[in-house]
Design a protein around this motif. Structure first.
Motif, PDB file in Angstrom:
ATOM      1  N   CYS A  53      -0.957  -8.817  19.393  1.00  0.00           N
ATOM      2  CA  CYS A  53       0.146  -7.789  20.284  1.00  0.00           C
ATOM      3  C   CYS A  53       0.446  -8.665  22.043  1.00  0.00           C
ATOM      4  O   CYS A  53       0.531  -7.938  22.547  1.00  0.00           O
ATOM      5  CB  CYS A  53      -0.599  -6.372  20.525  1.00  0.00           C
ATOM      6  SG  CYS A  53      -1.389  -5.954  18.930  1.00  0.00           S
ATOM      7  N   GLY A  54       0.504 -10.491  21.663  1.00  0.00           N
ATOM      8  CA  GLY A  54       0.699 -11.584  22.462  1.00  0.00           C
ATOM      9  C   GLY A  54       2.466 -11.463  22.597  1.00  0.00           C
ATOM     10  O   GLY A  54       3.321 -10.491  21.877  1.00  0.00           O
ATOM     11  N   GLY A  57       4.797 -12.128  19.878  1.00  0.00           N
ATOM     12  CA  GLY A  57       4.182 -10.679  18.016  1.00  0.00           C
ATOM     13  C   GLY A  57       5.246  -9.473  19.006  1.00  0.00           C
ATOM     14  O   GLY A  57       5.668  -9.617  18.196  1.00  0.00           O
ATOM     15  N   VAL A 128       1.162 -12.095  13.744  1.00  0.00           N
ATOM     16  CA  VAL A 128       1.160 -13.108  14.784  1.00  0.00           C
ATOM     17  C   VAL A 128       0.318 -13.837  15.367  1.00  0.00           C
ATOM     18  O   VAL A 128       0.566 -13.049  17.021  1.00  0.00           O
ATOM     19  CB  VAL A 128       2.566 -12.206  15.367  1.00  0.00           C
ATOM     20  CG1 VAL A 128       3.376 -13.813  16.459  1.00  0.00           C
ATOM     21  CG2 VAL A 128       3.934 -11.998  14.657  1.00  0.00           C
ATOM     22  N   SER A 129      -1.040 -13.511  15.080  1.00  0.00           N
ATOM     23  CA  SER A 129      -1.815 -13.998  15.536  1.00  0.00           C
ATOM     24  C   SER A 129      -2.542 -15.560  15.754  1.00  0.00           C
ATOM     25  O   SER A 129      -1.421 -16.160  15.145  1.00  0.00           O
ATOM     26  CB  SER A 129      -2.867 -13.721  14.549  1.00  0.00           C
ATOM     27  OG  SER A 129      -3.203 -13.760  13.579  1.00  0.00           O
ATOM     28  N   PRO A 130      -2.774 -15.545  16.037  1.00  0.00           N
ATOM     29  CA  PRO A 130      -3.262 -17.621  16.409  1.00  0.00           C
ATOM     30  C   PRO A 130      -3.244 -18.150  14.925  1.00  0.00           C
ATOM     31  O   PRO A 130      -3.711 -17.230  13.741  1.00  0.00           O
ATOM     32  CB  PRO A 130      -4.162 -17.814  17.202  1.00  0.00           C
ATOM     33  CG  PRO A 130      -4.721 -16.766  17.937  1.00  0.00           C
ATOM     34  CD  PRO A 130      -4.132 -15.249  17.140  1.00  0.00           C
ATOM     35  N   PRO A 131      -2.580 -19.293  14.815  1.00  0.00           N
ATOM     36  CA  PRO A 131      -2.744 -20.092  13.887  1.00  0.00           C
ATOM     37  C   PRO A 131      -4.043 -20.633  12.585  1.00  0.00           C
ATOM     38  O   PRO A 131      -3.725 -20.145  11.221  1.00  0.00           O
ATOM     39  CB  PRO A 131      -1.777 -21.781  13.839  1.00  0.00           C
ATOM     40  CG  PRO A 131      -1.706 -21.385  15.467  1.00  0.00           C
ATOM     41  CD  PRO A 131      -2.067 -20.260  15.884  1.00  0.00           C
ATOM     42  N   PRO A 153       2.206 -22.321  12.846  1.00  0.00           N
ATOM     43  CA  PRO A 153       1.886 -22.675  11.043  1.00  0.00           C
ATOM     44  C   PRO A 153       0.895 -21.981  10.489  1.00  0.00           C
ATOM     45  O   PRO A 153       0.687 -21.181  10.186  1.00  0.00           O
ATOM     46  CB  PRO A 153       1.129 -24.212  11.862  1.00  0.00           C
ATOM     47  CG  PRO A 153       0.641 -23.662  12.816  1.00  0.00           C
ATOM     48  CD  PRO A 153       1.443 -22.802  13.450  1.00  0.00           C
ATOM     49  N   GLU A 250       1.051 -26.568  16.086  1.00  0.00           N
ATOM     50  CA  GLU A 250       1.431 -25.697  16.880  1.00  0.00           C
ATOM     51  C   GLU A 250       2.581 -25.266  16.969  1.00  0.00           C
ATOM     52  O   GLU A 250       3.528 -24.553  16.535  1.00  0.00           O
ATOM     53  CB  GLU A 250       0.597 -25.063  18.174  1.00  0.00           C
ATOM     54  CG  GLU A 250      -0.036 -23.991  17.955  1.00  0.00           C
ATOM     55  CD  GLU A 250       1.582 -23.274  19.032  1.00  0.00           C
ATOM     56  OE1 GLU A 250       2.238 -22.019  18.830  1.00  0.00           O
ATOM     57  OE2 GLU A 250       2.032 -24.036  19.996  1.00  0.00           O
TER      58      GLU A 250
HETATM   59  N1  NAD Z   1       8.221 -19.744  15.587  1.00  0.00           N
HETATM   60  C1  NAD Z   1       8.112 -19.483  17.196  1.00  0.00           C
HETATM   61  O1  NAD Z   1       8.886 -20.286  18.033  1.00  0.00           O
HETATM   62  C2  NAD Z   1       7.013 -19.540  18.044  1.00  0.00           C
HETATM   63  C3  NAD Z   1       7.438 -19.400  19.510  1.00  0.00           C
HETATM   64  C4  NAD Z   1       5.872 -18.958  20.134  1.00  0.00           C
HETATM   65  C5  NAD Z   1       4.621 -19.116  19.300  1.00  0.00           C
HETATM   66  N2  NAD Z   1       4.568 -19.110  18.231  1.00  0.00           N
HETATM   67  C6  NAD Z   1       3.477 -18.930  17.274  1.00  0.00           C
HETATM   68  O2  NAD Z   1       3.101 -17.171  17.611  1.00  0.00           O
HETATM   69  C7  NAD Z   1       2.038 -17.184  16.551  1.00  0.00           C
HETATM   70  C8  NAD Z   1       1.273 -16.339  18.362  1.00  0.00           C
HETATM   71  O3  NAD Z   1       1.443 -17.029  19.575  1.00  0.00           O
HETATM   72  P1  NAD Z   1       1.673 -16.000  20.866  1.00  0.00           P
HETATM   73  O4  NAD Z   1       2.779 -16.950  21.168  1.00  0.00           O
HETATM   74  O5  NAD Z   1       1.946 -14.727  20.674  1.00  0.00           O
HETATM   75  O6  NAD Z   1       0.227 -16.943  20.982  1.00  0.00           O
HETATM   76  P2  NAD Z   1      -0.018 -15.105  22.738  1.00  0.00           P
HETATM   77  O7  NAD Z   1      -1.826 -15.661  22.931  1.00  0.00           O
HETATM   78  O8  NAD Z   1       0.746 -14.552  23.043  1.00  0.00           O
HETATM   79  O9  NAD Z   1      -1.055 -13.735  21.643  1.00  0.00           O
HETATM   80  C9  NAD Z   1      -1.878 -13.879  20.328  1.00  0.00           C
HETATM   81  C10 NAD Z   1      -2.222 -13.044  20.452  1.00  0.00           C
HETATM   82  O10 NAD Z   1      -2.694 -12.443  19.175  1.00  0.00           O
HETATM   83  C11 NAD Z   1      -4.014 -12.060  19.619  1.00  0.00           C
HETATM   84  N3  NAD Z   1      -5.479 -12.353  18.746  1.00  0.00           N
HETATM   85  C12 NAD Z   1      -5.991 -13.143  18.238  1.00  0.00           C
HETATM   86  N4  NAD Z   1      -6.503 -13.156  17.875  1.00  0.00           N
HETATM   87  C13 NAD Z   1      -7.014 -12.227  16.729  1.00  0.00           C
HETATM   88  C14 NAD Z   1      -7.533 -12.153  15.260  1.00  0.00           C
HETATM   89  N5  NAD Z   1      -8.236 -11.952  15.424  1.00  0.00           N
HETATM   90  N6  NAD Z   1      -6.764 -10.765  15.089  1.00  0.00           N
HETATM   91  C15 NAD Z   1      -5.961 -10.323  15.608  1.00  0.00           C
HETATM   92  N7  NAD Z   1      -4.966 -10.080  16.664  1.00  0.00           N
HETATM   93  C16 NAD Z   1      -5.517 -11.622  17.675  1.00  0.00           C
HETATM   94  C17 NAD Z   1      -3.637 -12.288  20.901  1.00  0.00           C
HETATM   95  O11 NAD Z   1      -5.504 -11.482  21.934  1.00  0.00           O
HETATM   96  C18 NAD Z   1      -3.237 -12.266  21.559  1.00  0.00           C
HETATM   97  O12 NAD Z   1      -3.049 -11.151  22.160  1.00  0.00           O
HETATM   98  C19 NAD Z   1       0.909 -18.547  16.406  1.00  0.00           C
HETATM   99  O13 NAD Z   1       0.801 -18.214  15.376  1.00  0.00           O
HETATM  100  C20 NAD Z   1       2.448 -19.490  17.935  1.00  0.00           C
HETATM  101  O14 NAD Z   1       2.612 -20.358  17.627  1.00  0.00           O
HETATM  102  C21 NAD Z   1       6.248 -19.150  17.263  1.00  0.00           C
END
Ligand code: NAD
Length: 455
Positions: A53-54, A57, A128-131, A153, A250
């Protein structure tokens, strides 16, 4: 959109009945419809769960909601429970979610296994958790028969790739839709640009050059007082390669995916057969930046990829302020060249995608494409090119970390594993990388020539 709203008026019974009649009439051609009907959503309303939920997400929830009605977010999961609770509060206060939320308190899950609780409740899962977590979250979702949207990814290492390919097969067999988060694949501008290349507008492809050069990435978490190491690293995941796969994977995976798309001429499984690379960490060091920002990532990678047909992809990514920046793709053909959105034959006029053409961003378009595919029983499987481009970028860090030539087959079979798969993680688990005596992670940065790229 018309198609979409027509579909919305159909009852589940009508949808299943129609799909059944069509499949009876079209024989083997309609295997797809049979499969999709079997896995069509349980009612006209698509129930959605968000995992992670970051920033992105929540962004993907709003992108999905922009698509139309009859979607409902019914569960949130985040490794940090308070993050899921905060996200629910934020969503409830936002006008754009009106009529699209059904988030009871007992559907807000926390912990490393929270994803399972949320996935069990949904028709469609947004991962949408970390890769590093994507492969296992993906596998669980398709084993449970859920449609899946997964951010790129599809893992951080060869084992993640193998697990994602397994999940791809299950999704294919069950007729589930998979949307891959490589949003350029859903952008009309990119589709038209690459279609022109594949049609031979600049002759045969000789080489591509793909770049993600910029200043750096934002810190996601500063260590809290007494916070367990693994909790801090999972919050600040970007800077630890066991969680992000380094920035070549990433972030730069987007441009590498465009390269594979061009070289593949329509085959989602096309990949380089080998690569060599160089990289290191010049400016991402204490005292230039605080150690929280350092983790154990490189700050630059350069990789030369070789395809089976002899063509080459040059890839650069850098995260150092004050240098030449570019996020783009360039292509060289036998009869001309081009760059994202334009092409110029040597003896002809420049072709260009018109600016301000009013098209949706890929971030929204990918959600429209998947929602329509689910509703209409159409095939959408981004998993093949997504996993392939993920493994291509993995080959990249195997090459830059080790300084060795890396071959695709060898990398897939025994490329080094970064993530502790099959270990039950809790906040008491020791992190795979610990700070050294100086409090930094410098000791865990790869040194070319000494780093072993294989198990
Ligand atoms: N397509 C794009 O252009 C684009 C842009 C930004 C991010 N992303 C991708 O989105 C994903 C998340 O990135 P973000 O920027 O939202 O990061 P973020 O740090 O803002 O959010 C990630 C969230 O996942 C939670 N988390 C961590 N481990 C977890 C688990 N095991 N189970 C459930 N939740 C978990 C964290 O606590 C955090 O709230 C990554 O894979 C990133 O590569 C893609």
């Amino acid at each position: 959109m018309q198609k979409h709203s027509n579909c919305r008026t159909k009852s589940r019974r009508h949808f299943l009945k129609t799909a059944g009649i069509i499949s009876a009439g079209l024989g083997s051609f309609n295997i797809l419809s049979v499969n999709r009907a079997a896995h069509a959503v349980g009612s006209d309303e698509i129930k959605i769960a968000l995992i992670g939920c970051g920033g992105r997400g929540l962004g993907s929830v709003f992108d999905r909601f922009a698509v139309g009605d009859n979607v409902k977010l019914i569960a949130l999961a985040d490794v940090i429970h308070e993050t899921a609770i905060r996200a629910a509060d934020l969503l409830r206060k936002d006008e754009r979610t009106k009529g699209k939320l059904d988030l009871s308190e007992n559907h807000l899950f926390g912990g490393f296994n929270a994803y399972k609780n949320a996935i069990d409740l949904a028709d469609l899962v947004l991962i949408v958790s970390p890769p590093a977590f994507h492969p296992d979250h993906y596998l669980y979702a398709v084993e449970k028969g859920k449609h899946v949207f997964i951010e790129k990814p599809f893992g951080v290492d060869a084992e993640g790739y193998r697990r994602s390919m397994k999940a791809n097969k299950i999704a294919e067999e069950k007729g589930l839709t998979v949307c891959g988060g490589f949003q350029r694949r859903h952008e009309k501008n990119y589709q038209e640009w690459i279609e022109q290349i594949h049609q031979g507008f600049i002759g045969d492809i000789i080489a591509t050059r793909v770049y993600w050069n910029g200043a750096g990435a934002k810190i996601r978490g500063v260590r809290g007082d007494g916070e367990p190491e693994i909790r801090f690293q999972v919050r600040d995941w970007y800077f630890f390669n066991w969680l992000s796969g380094d920035h070549i994977l990433e972030q730069h995976c987007h441009n590498i995916d465009v390269g594979n798309w061009i070289h593949g001429k329509g085959d989602p499984l096309t990949h380089p057969i080998s690569c060599i690379g160089l990289g290191g960490r010049q400016a991402r060091k204490t005292p230039f930046v605080p150690y929280n920002e350092c983790g154990n990532l490189f700050d630059h990678h350069y990789v030369e990829y070789q395809f089976a047909d002899g063509t080459i992809m040059h890839s650069q990514c850098r995260q150092i302020p004050g240098c030449w920046n570019s996020v783009t793709e360039k292509v060289q053909g036998t009869k001309g060249s081009g760059e994202t959105n334009w092409l110029k034959p040597n003896d002809g006029n420049r072709w260009e995608i018109p600016k301000r053409n009013g098209r949706r961003s890929g971030y929204v378009q990918e959600h429209i494409d998947q929602t329509e595919a689910i509703r209409n029983g159409n095939k959408l499987h981004d998993g093949w090119h997504s996993a392939t481009s993920t493994m291509t970028a993995v080959m990249g860090w195997l090459a830059t970390y080790s300084g060795k030539e890396i071959k695709w087959d060898e990398a897939v079979e025994k490329g080094k594993t970064l993530f502790p798969y099959d270990q039950e993680l809790t906040f008491d688990t020791p992190a795979p990388i610990l700070p050294g005596p100086d409090g930094t992670y410098e000791h865990a940065v790869a040194i070319p020539g000494r780093y072993n790229p294989f198990e």
